[in-house]
Motif scaffolding. Structure first.
Motif, PDB file in Angstrom:
ATOM      1  N   LYS A   1      50.833  55.138  42.551  1.00 11.41           N
ATOM      2  CA  LYS A   1      49.846  55.485  43.579  1.00 11.41           C
ATOM      3  C   LYS A   1      48.899  56.604  43.130  1.00 11.41           C
ATOM      4  CE  LYS A   1      53.394  58.247  45.865  1.00 11.41           C
ATOM      5  NZ  LYS A   1      54.238  58.341  47.074  1.00 11.41           N
ATOM      6  N   TYR A   2      49.344  57.418  42.160  1.00  8.06           N
ATOM      7  CA  TYR A   2      48.492  58.501  41.668  1.00  8.06           C
ATOM      8  C   TYR A   2      47.394  57.980  40.738  1.00  8.06           C
ATOM      9  CZ  TYR A   2      52.268  61.340  43.492  1.00  8.06           C
ATOM     10  OH  TYR A   2      53.210  61.907  44.313  1.00  8.06           O
ATOM     11  N   TYR A   3      47.439  56.705  40.417  1.00  5.25           N
ATOM     12  CA  TYR A   3      46.435  56.096  39.545  1.00  5.25           C
ATOM     13  C   TYR A   3      45.376  55.361  40.369  1.00  5.25           C
ATOM     14  CZ  TYR A   3      49.421  57.321  35.639  1.00  5.25           C
ATOM     15  OH  TYR A   3      50.149  58.014  34.717  1.00  5.25           O
ATOM     16  N   TYR A   4      45.416  55.559  41.698  1.00  4.92           N
ATOM     17  CA  TYR A   4      44.425  54.995  42.624  1.00  4.92           C
ATOM     18  C   TYR A   4      43.675  56.115  43.323  1.00  4.92           C
ATOM     19  CZ  TYR A   4      46.446  50.261  42.408  1.00  4.92           C
ATOM     20  OH  TYR A   4      46.873  49.013  42.006  1.00  4.92           O
ATOM     21  N   LEU A   5      42.514  55.802  43.834  1.00  5.89           N
ATOM     22  CA  LEU A   5      41.817  56.731  44.719  1.00  5.89           C
ATOM     23  C   LEU A   5      42.672  56.929  45.968  1.00  5.89           C
ATOM     24  CD1 LEU A   5      38.166  55.317  44.478  1.00  5.89           C
ATOM     25  CD2 LEU A   5      39.032  57.422  43.443  1.00  5.89           C
ATOM     26  N   PRO A   6      42.620  58.120  46.585  1.00  6.30           N
ATOM     27  CA  PRO A   6      43.468  58.379  47.759  1.00  6.30           C
ATOM     28  C   PRO A   6      43.322  57.329  48.857  1.00  6.30           C
ATOM     29  CG  PRO A   6      42.437  60.404  47.009  1.00  6.30           C
ATOM     30  CD  PRO A   6      41.827  59.302  46.200  1.00  6.30           C
ATOM     31  N   GLU A   7      42.092  56.865  49.085  1.00  4.00           N
ATOM     32  CA  GLU A   7      41.902  55.882  50.161  1.00  4.00           C
ATOM     33  C   GLU A   7      42.535  54.536  49.818  1.00  4.00           C
ATOM     34  OE1 GLU A   7      37.799  56.360  48.052  1.00  4.00           O
ATOM     35  OE2 GLU A   7      39.538  57.588  48.599  1.00  4.00           O
ATOM     36  N   HIS A   8      42.476  54.145  48.550  1.00  4.29           N
ATOM     37  CA  HIS A   8      43.116  52.895  48.130  1.00  4.29           C
ATOM     38  C   HIS A   8      44.626  53.003  48.207  1.00  4.29           C
ATOM     39  CE1 HIS A   8      39.352  51.663  45.588  1.00  4.29           C
ATOM     40  NE2 HIS A   8      39.161  51.541  46.891  1.00  4.29           N
ATOM     41  N   SER A   9      45.133  54.168  47.816  1.00  6.93           N
ATOM     42  CA  SER A   9      46.576  54.384  47.879  1.00  6.93           C
ATOM     43  C   SER A   9      47.064  54.339  49.321  1.00  6.93           C
ATOM     44  CB  SER A   9      46.928  55.728  47.236  1.00  6.93           C
ATOM     45  OG  SER A   9      48.299  55.959  47.246  1.00  6.93           O
ATOM     46  N   ALA A  10      46.282  54.947  50.232  1.00  5.28           N
ATOM     47  CA  ALA A  10      46.676  55.007  51.644  1.00  5.28           C
ATOM     48  C   ALA A  10      46.691  53.630  52.293  1.00  5.28           C
ATOM     49  CB  ALA A  10      45.744  55.945  52.403  1.00  5.28           C
ATOM     50  N   GLN A  11      45.738  52.769  51.914  1.00  2.36           N
ATOM     51  CA  GLN A  11      45.666  51.457  52.550  1.00  2.36           C
ATOM     52  C   GLN A  11      46.413  50.377  51.773  1.00  2.36           C
ATOM     53  OE1 GLN A  11      41.399  51.258  52.680  1.00  2.36           O
ATOM     54  NE2 GLN A  11      41.209  50.066  50.778  1.00  2.36           N
ATOM     55  N   GLY A  12      47.106  50.786  50.716  1.00  4.81           N
ATOM     56  CA  GLY A  12      47.945  49.853  49.975  1.00  4.81           C
ATOM     57  C   GLY A  12      47.193  48.892  49.089  1.00  4.81           C
ATOM     58  N   GLY A  13      45.982  49.243  48.697  1.00  2.74           N
ATOM     59  CA  GLY A  13      45.197  48.379  47.827  1.00  2.74           C
ATOM     60  C   GLY A  13      43.708  48.570  48.054  1.00  2.74           C
ATOM     61  N   PHE A  14      42.905  47.616  47.565  1.00  2.00           N
ATOM     62  CA  PHE A  14      41.455  47.745  47.718  1.00  2.00           C
ATOM     63  C   PHE A  14      40.832  46.354  47.868  1.00  2.00           C
ATOM     64  CE2 PHE A  14      42.435  47.540  43.207  1.00  2.00           C
ATOM     65  CZ  PHE A  14      41.596  46.528  42.757  1.00  2.00           C
ATOM     66  N   SER A  15      39.644  46.338  48.406  1.00  2.00           N
ATOM     67  CA  SER A  15      38.888  45.089  48.559  1.00  2.00           C
ATOM     68  C   SER A  15      37.824  45.010  47.476  1.00  2.00           C
ATOM     69  CB  SER A  15      38.226  45.023  49.938  1.00  2.00           C
ATOM     70  OG  SER A  15      39.209  44.957  50.947  1.00  2.00           O
ATOM     71  N   ALA A  16      37.669  43.834  46.906  1.00  2.00           N
ATOM     72  CA  ALA A  16      36.661  43.622  45.865  1.00  2.00           C
ATOM     73  C   ALA A  16      36.293  42.149  45.833  1.00  2.00           C
ATOM     74  CB  ALA A  16      37.194  44.068  44.507  1.00  2.00           C
ATOM     75  N   MET A  17      35.182  41.861  45.181  1.00  2.00           N
ATOM     76  CA  MET A  17      34.739  40.475  45.057  1.00  2.00           C
ATOM     77  C   MET A  17      35.564  39.754  43.984  1.00  2.00           C
ATOM     78  SD  MET A  17      32.373  39.971  47.242  1.00  2.00           S
ATOM     79  CE  MET A  17      31.207  40.889  48.260  1.00  2.00           C
ATOM     80  N   ASP A  18      35.997  38.541  44.294  1.00  2.00           N
ATOM     81  CA  ASP A  18      36.700  37.763  43.283  1.00  2.00           C
ATOM     82  C   ASP A  18      35.688  37.022  42.414  1.00  2.00           C
ATOM     83  OD1 ASP A  18      35.798  35.555  44.715  1.00  2.00           O
ATOM     84  OD2 ASP A  18      37.726  35.177  45.672  1.00  2.00           O
ATOM     85  N   ARG A  19      36.164  36.155  41.535  1.00  2.00           N
ATOM     86  CA  ARG A  19      35.275  35.470  40.596  1.00  2.00           C
ATOM     87  C   ARG A  19      34.289  34.540  41.287  1.00  2.00           C
ATOM     88  NH1 ARG A  19      39.584  33.793  35.810  1.00  2.00           N
ATOM     89  NH2 ARG A  19      40.090  35.915  35.149  1.00  2.00           N
ATOM     90  N   LEU A  20      34.631  34.120  42.483  1.00  2.00           N
ATOM     91  CA  LEU A  20      33.750  33.206  43.225  1.00  2.00           C
ATOM     92  C   LEU A  20      32.797  33.958  44.144  1.00  2.00           C
ATOM     93  CD1 LEU A  20      36.385  30.440  44.126  1.00  2.00           C
ATOM     94  CD2 LEU A  20      34.738  30.472  42.229  1.00  2.00           C
ATOM     95  N   GLY A  21      32.857  35.292  44.112  1.00  2.00           N
ATOM     96  CA  GLY A  21      31.954  36.095  44.928  1.00  2.00           C
ATOM     97  C   GLY A  21      32.441  36.342  46.334  1.00  2.00           C
ATOM     98  N   ALA A  22      33.676  35.967  46.636  1.00  2.00           N
ATOM     99  CA  ALA A  22      34.238  36.185  47.967  1.00  2.00           C
ATOM    100  C   ALA A  22      35.025  37.490  47.976  1.00  2.00           C
ATOM    101  CB  ALA A  22      35.140  35.020  48.355  1.00  2.00           C
ATOM    102  N   ALA A  23      34.992  38.175  49.114  1.00  2.00           N
ATOM    103  CA  ALA A  23      35.726  39.433  49.242  1.00  2.00           C
ATOM    104  C   ALA A  23      37.225  39.150  49.315  1.00  2.00           C
ATOM    105  CB  ALA A  23      35.270  40.188  50.482  1.00  2.00           C
TER     106      ALA A  23
END
Length: 595
Positions: free
Chosen positions: A506-528
């Motif tokens: 968890k120390y290798y993530y931004l605090p907000e990503h660590s708090a929410q258990g992950g992060f949102s990003a676009m996949d290869r098809l452009g979907a969140a």
């Protein structure tokens, strides 16, 4: 957020009823991980608007209540530390500005300490550089006052202000704590590394001890140790807690991690089965042995029970006999009067690496070119120092050719070689296939540099949780690792690896990503898409060494176990009950049916 009369009244209530909770964060020595001391920190009531120490002290400063608040913090911290009855120093934070007030109570801290039954030399007064002091002479006089009580002085947050080196020069502190800004990603920032290196060099020349603050990753820890910092403090080593927790075992484990290639081979290749001589054998008889056998360079001397008592070389005998009257003096004496009485003695069961360490320690710098090998305490043979060093060098050169460049762990070729060797020797073992889940999204989001840090973290955790004298750790590439366990500790070790990785990733993530258990990003098809935090999948298998033909069969078993582990969500350990690959089992079943 602005402050109001509500905050002032709340602060007065807290001070009046002593509603503060002291917490203690450990400081550990970076040479061995032992507890050096604890820094006392403070928290307001959990249900109060002033629970945060930042708001608590800000309110006190605004309303002129800083002095009673700090004195209460000191009193509660000292009493709690004394009640804990632990060893080490107690670090107390003191606002330097308070030392300049004419009405600052003299001797109160000393009185608190005496009442608690603590010795003054166990107290460290931390003065933060964040607060700029205008009247330097008065400040130095106030610090001298604390020194006269027997307290140690520390400069906290060095580098956070603008007068650090000047303050250091004038106060000549016992301890200097480097601000966490310079420790964050220290191993990746050459400017920070240069700063810290120079500060540590100054400390060595002035007699100050250096504490690296804010250590949160193993990379920062190892870098601080390599640069020469004396002690460390940070979430990786221990969080602030109500109890003075002993974190030395975990810290020592983290500091024990070293990259490299070990040689756990048997000593047999470097042992010569040379007959020993009994201690009362005449020196002349031993000299005759050397004259008769030109290849004989050294013999062991043993007692009647075949326990080694010394070592004698051809050179020793020649040196004794070469002196005037030397032959007449020594030839009839027992060989025990001519021998080296403190030879290096090692047990036959030790590994090549273990013996290499013994031979190269400072105590053995003047040792012979030979050492004695025993079997359960009785003489077995002579070992050659040169052969050991040659074996180590050749082995490590060979392994280095196939080592992973990031972790320096053995790669595919040495892993397969080791598996084939265990199968040939019919040595039971457990193979663990360790794989990182959700690694690619992390790499894409945070960059390959951060991804490398995660892989290094896992490598270090694995090495810390395995037995360096019996287990074999390899890195087959990317985020995949192999461990060959020699004992029955595989499942427990796999669980510990999984747990420690989960705690530290968890120390290798931004605090907000660590708090929410992950992060949102676009996949290869452009979907969140939402990508959860990185986890581990560990597959375990216990190959049947009599039926598995080569590393290919073992690899099939391990891969099948890992695939089953990856079917579970989160960190998982799966034990493959099969002891031979499915294809091999089917072939054997067919043979039995035909027979």
């Amino acid at each position: 957020m602005g402050l109001s009369d509500f905050h002032r009244n709340e602060l007065l209530r807290i001070i009046q009823h002593k509603l503060l909770t002291p917490l203690f964060q450990p400081l550990v020595t970076l040479s061995d991980g032992k507890i050096w001391g604890y820094e006392a920190l403070i928290r307001g009531p959990s249900d109060s608007a002033l629970h945060s120490p930042i708001l608590l002290f800000k309110t006190a400063q605004v309303y002129g209540l800083l002095e009673p608040l700090e004195l209460l913090c000191r009193q509660l911290s000292i009493n709690a530390f004394a009640a804990a009855a632990v060893d080490g120093l107690l670090f107390l934070n003191v606002n330097p500005l308070l030392l300049l007030t004419s009405d600052h109570p003299s001797g109160l801290t000393k009185r608190f300490i005496q009442q608690a039954g603590l010795q003054p030399e166990r107290i460290v007064i931390e003065l933060s550089e964040q607060f700029q002091v205008e009247d330097t002479d008065l400040f130095i006089s106030a610090v001298k006052h604390y020194r006269e009580f027997g307290f140690k002085i520390a400069i906290d947050d060095l580098g956070s202000g603008f007068s650090g080196l000047k303050l250091w020069s004038e106060l000549q502190p016992d301890i200097v704590k480097i601000d966490r800004y310079f420790i964050d990603q220290l191993h990746r920032d050459p400017i920070k590394k240069a700063f810290v290196k120079n500060i540590i060099e100054i400390a060595k020349n002035t007699g100050s001890s250096i504490v690296a603050e804010g250590i949160e990753t193993s990379e920062e820890l190892i870098t601080c140790k390599e640069l020469g910092a004396d002690s460390g403090q940070g979430y990786l080593l221990g969080r602030p807690e109500v109890e003075c927790r002993d974190v030395s075992a975990n810290a020592a484990q983290l500091l024990r991690i070293e990259k490299g290639l070990s040689l756990n081979e048997s000593l047999e290749p470097v042992i010569s089965l040379v007959a020993a001589v009994i201690a009362h054998t005449p020196a002349l008889q031993v000299a005759a042995m050397f004259n008769k056998d030109k290849n004989l360079a050294c013999v062991a001397v043993v007692d009647e029970q075949q326990r080694p008592v010394g070592l004698v070389s051809k050179g020793m005998i020649n040196e004794r006999f070469s002196h005037q009257f030397g032959r007449a003096l020594y030839e009839k004496k027992a060989i025990k009067h001519c021998m080296e009485q403190s030879p290096v003695v090692v047990e036959r069961k030790l590994s090549m690496d273990s013996v290499s360490t013994i031979l190269t320690t400072g105590e053995n710098q003047d040792a012979s070119l030979y050492f004695i090998v025993t079997d359960n305490g009785k003489y077995y043979g002579l070992g050659s120092v040169r052969k050991v060093l040659r074996q180590i060098s050749e082995h490590k050169i060979q392994l280095a050719r196939y080592a992973n460049p990031l972790t320096l762990l053995p790669g595919n070729v040495p892993i397969n070689t080791q598996i084939d060797k265990l199968l040939a020797q019919n040595e039971p073992f457990t193979i663990a296939y360790i794989d990182i889940d959700n690694f690619k999204p992390y790499n894409d989001q945070y960059g390959y540099s951060k991804g490398d840090l995660v892989i290094e973290l896992l490598a270090q955790i694995i090495q810390a949780e395995t037995n360096s004298s019996g287990d074999f750790v390899g890195h087959i590439g990317g985020d995949d690792f192999i461990v060959l366990f020699s004992g029955d500790n595989a499942e427990a070790a796999a669980e510990r690896i999984s747990q420690h990785f989960e705690q530290r990733i968890k120390y290798y993530y931004l605090p907000e990503h660590s708090a929410q258990g992950g992060f949102s990003a676009m996949d290869r098809l452009g979907a969140a898409s939402f990508y959860p935090l990185i986890t581990l999948s560990i597959g375990l298998a216990m190959p049947d060494t009599a039926l598995c033909r080569s590393h290919h069969d073992v690899s099939d078993l391990a891969s099948a176990a890992k695939q089953q582990a990856k079917k579970k969500t989160g960190n998982s350990v799966f034990i493959n009950k099969r002891r031979v690959p499915e294809t091999l089992a089917e072939g054997r079943s067919l043979q039995l049916n035909i027979g």
